[in-house]
Design a protein around this motif. Structure first.
Motif, mmCIF file in Angstrom:
data_model
loop_
_atom_site.group_PDB
_atom_site.id
_atom_site.type_symbol
_atom_site.label_atom_id
_atom_site.label_comp_id
_atom_site.label_asym_id
_atom_site.label_seq_id
_atom_site.Cartn_x
_atom_site.Cartn_y
_atom_site.Cartn_z
ATOM 1 N N UNK A 110 21.212 -7.015 -25.060
ATOM 2 C CA UNK A 110 20.579 -5.743 -24.611
ATOM 3 C C UNK A 110 20.743 -5.333 -23.409
ATOM 4 N N UNK A 111 20.741 -6.262 -22.323
ATOM 5 C CA UNK A 111 20.990 -5.821 -20.991
ATOM 6 C C UNK A 111 22.476 -5.483 -20.790
ATOM 7 N N UNK A 112 23.644 -6.361 -21.286
ATOM 8 C CA UNK A 112 24.909 -6.048 -20.760
ATOM 9 C C UNK A 112 25.506 -5.126 -21.731
ATOM 10 N N UNK A 113 25.217 -4.774 -22.996
ATOM 11 C CA UNK A 113 25.666 -4.105 -23.905
ATOM 12 C C UNK A 113 27.062 -4.293 -23.988
ATOM 13 N N UNK A 114 27.465 -5.660 -24.657
ATOM 14 C CA UNK A 114 28.894 -5.601 -24.817
ATOM 15 C C UNK A 114 29.457 -4.540 -25.713
ATOM 16 N N UNK A 115 30.781 -4.257 -25.522
ATOM 17 C CA UNK A 115 31.392 -2.903 -26.390
ATOM 18 C C UNK A 115 31.969 -3.220 -27.491
ATOM 19 N N UNK A 116 32.596 -4.293 -27.421
ATOM 20 C CA UNK A 116 33.342 -4.813 -28.773
ATOM 21 C C UNK A 116 33.128 -6.084 -29.367
ATOM 22 N N UNK A 117 33.594 -6.303 -30.569
ATOM 23 C CA UNK A 117 33.305 -7.690 -31.140
ATOM 24 C C UNK A 117 33.902 -8.478 -30.578
ATOM 25 N N UNK A 118 35.012 -8.340 -30.256
ATOM 26 C CA UNK A 118 35.937 -9.475 -29.491
ATOM 27 C C UNK A 118 34.760 -9.935 -28.275
ATOM 28 N N UNK A 119 34.409 -9.057 -27.486
ATOM 29 C CA UNK A 119 33.321 -9.254 -26.358
ATOM 30 C C UNK A 119 32.265 -10.304 -26.914
ATOM 31 N N UNK A 120 31.847 -9.757 -27.845
ATOM 32 C CA UNK A 120 30.574 -10.519 -28.348
ATOM 33 C C UNK A 120 31.041 -11.965 -28.679
ATOM 34 N N UNK A 121 31.980 -12.122 -29.518
ATOM 35 C CA UNK A 121 32.603 -13.258 -30.194
ATOM 36 C C UNK A 121 32.801 -14.111 -28.724
ATOM 37 N N UNK A 122 33.545 -13.705 -27.852
ATOM 38 C CA UNK A 122 33.892 -14.613 -26.812
ATOM 39 C C UNK A 122 32.841 -14.807 -25.984
ATOM 40 N N UNK A 123 31.784 -14.053 -25.862
ATOM 41 C CA UNK A 123 30.614 -14.424 -25.188
ATOM 42 C C UNK A 123 29.844 -15.761 -25.793
ATOM 43 N N UNK A 124 29.644 -15.602 -27.025
ATOM 44 C CA UNK A 124 28.906 -16.530 -27.871
ATOM 45 C C UNK A 124 29.574 -17.932 -27.949
ATOM 46 N N UNK A 125 30.950 -17.863 -27.865
ATOM 47 C CA UNK A 125 31.953 -18.901 -27.976
ATOM 48 C C UNK A 125 31.716 -19.844 -26.729
ATOM 49 N N UNK A 126 31.929 -18.912 -25.651
ATOM 50 C CA UNK A 126 31.972 -19.601 -24.324
ATOM 51 C C UNK A 126 30.429 -20.111 -23.930
ATOM 52 N N UNK A 127 29.435 -19.328 -24.395
ATOM 53 C CA UNK A 127 28.052 -19.862 -24.258
ATOM 54 C C UNK A 127 27.755 -21.437 -25.033
ATOM 55 N N UNK A 128 28.343 -21.293 -26.360
ATOM 56 C CA UNK A 128 27.928 -22.525 -27.017
ATOM 57 C C UNK A 128 29.010 -23.674 -26.647
ATOM 58 N N UNK A 129 30.111 -23.380 -26.132
ATOM 59 C CA UNK A 129 31.047 -24.541 -25.411
ATOM 60 C C UNK A 129 30.300 -24.897 -23.932
ATOM 61 N N UNK A 130 29.767 -24.310 -23.480
ATOM 62 C CA UNK A 130 28.996 -24.623 -22.179
ATOM 63 C C UNK A 130 27.928 -25.238 -22.480
ATOM 64 N N UNK A 131 27.485 -25.057 -23.544
ATOM 65 C CA UNK A 131 25.917 -26.116 -23.888
ATOM 66 C C UNK A 131 26.338 -27.190 -24.316
ATOM 67 N N UNK A 132 27.513 -27.301 -25.007
ATOM 68 C CA UNK A 132 28.053 -28.599 -25.744
ATOM 69 C C UNK A 132 28.530 -29.485 -24.592
#
Length: 132
Positions: A110-132
């Motif tokens: 909501x705050x950063x409003x990613x523009x593309x699906x690639x950005x969404x997928x990349x953010x979620x992947x990096x976030x989960x990798x950081x948590x793991x």
């Protein structure tokens, strides 16, 4: 035949190692349905993002909704399956983590409003990798 002190210590260490290994395997058993579920859902969302980038956000929303509902089902099933209080509290902590992660992702998008699906997928992947 008597056992020496060293033999007894070795036997106790071996028993502790076996217990730790058994506990690790149990944790793998408990975690595997979640990992398989989310792995398959991420593959589906990734395929949607590549095939139809303009529908990536909707695809992720649908896939995440299915994943959250399915994860809730798995947590409820595990809570019934485990009779120990500690196992139930682990399942509830996991569910709380899923809820917190969902709220965090929603607020971030909501705050950063990613523009593309690639950005969404990349953010979620990096976030989960950081948590793991």
């Amino acid at each position: 035949m008597s056992i020496t002190k060293n033999e007894a210590e070795t036997a106790l260490r071996d028993a502790e190692k076996a217990e730790e290994h058994s506990l690790t395997l149990h944790h793998y058993e408990v975690a595997s349905p979640y990992l398989l579920l989310w792995g398959a859902l991420w593959i589906i969302a990734g395929i949607i993002s590549v095939i139809s980038p303009e529908n990536a956000g909707t695809g992720w929303l649908i896939v995440d909704t299915i994943g959250i509902v399915a994860t809730g089902y798995l947590v409820a099933r595990d809570a019934q399956r485990f009779t120990k209080h500690s196992a139930r509290s682990e399942a509830l902590r996991y569910m709380a983590a899923v809820v917190i992660m969902t709220v965090f992702l929603t607020m971030t998008f909501t705050i950063f409003n990613p523009v593309s699906g690639t950005q969404i997928q990349s953010f979620i992947t990096v976030l989960i990798a950081a948590i793991s």
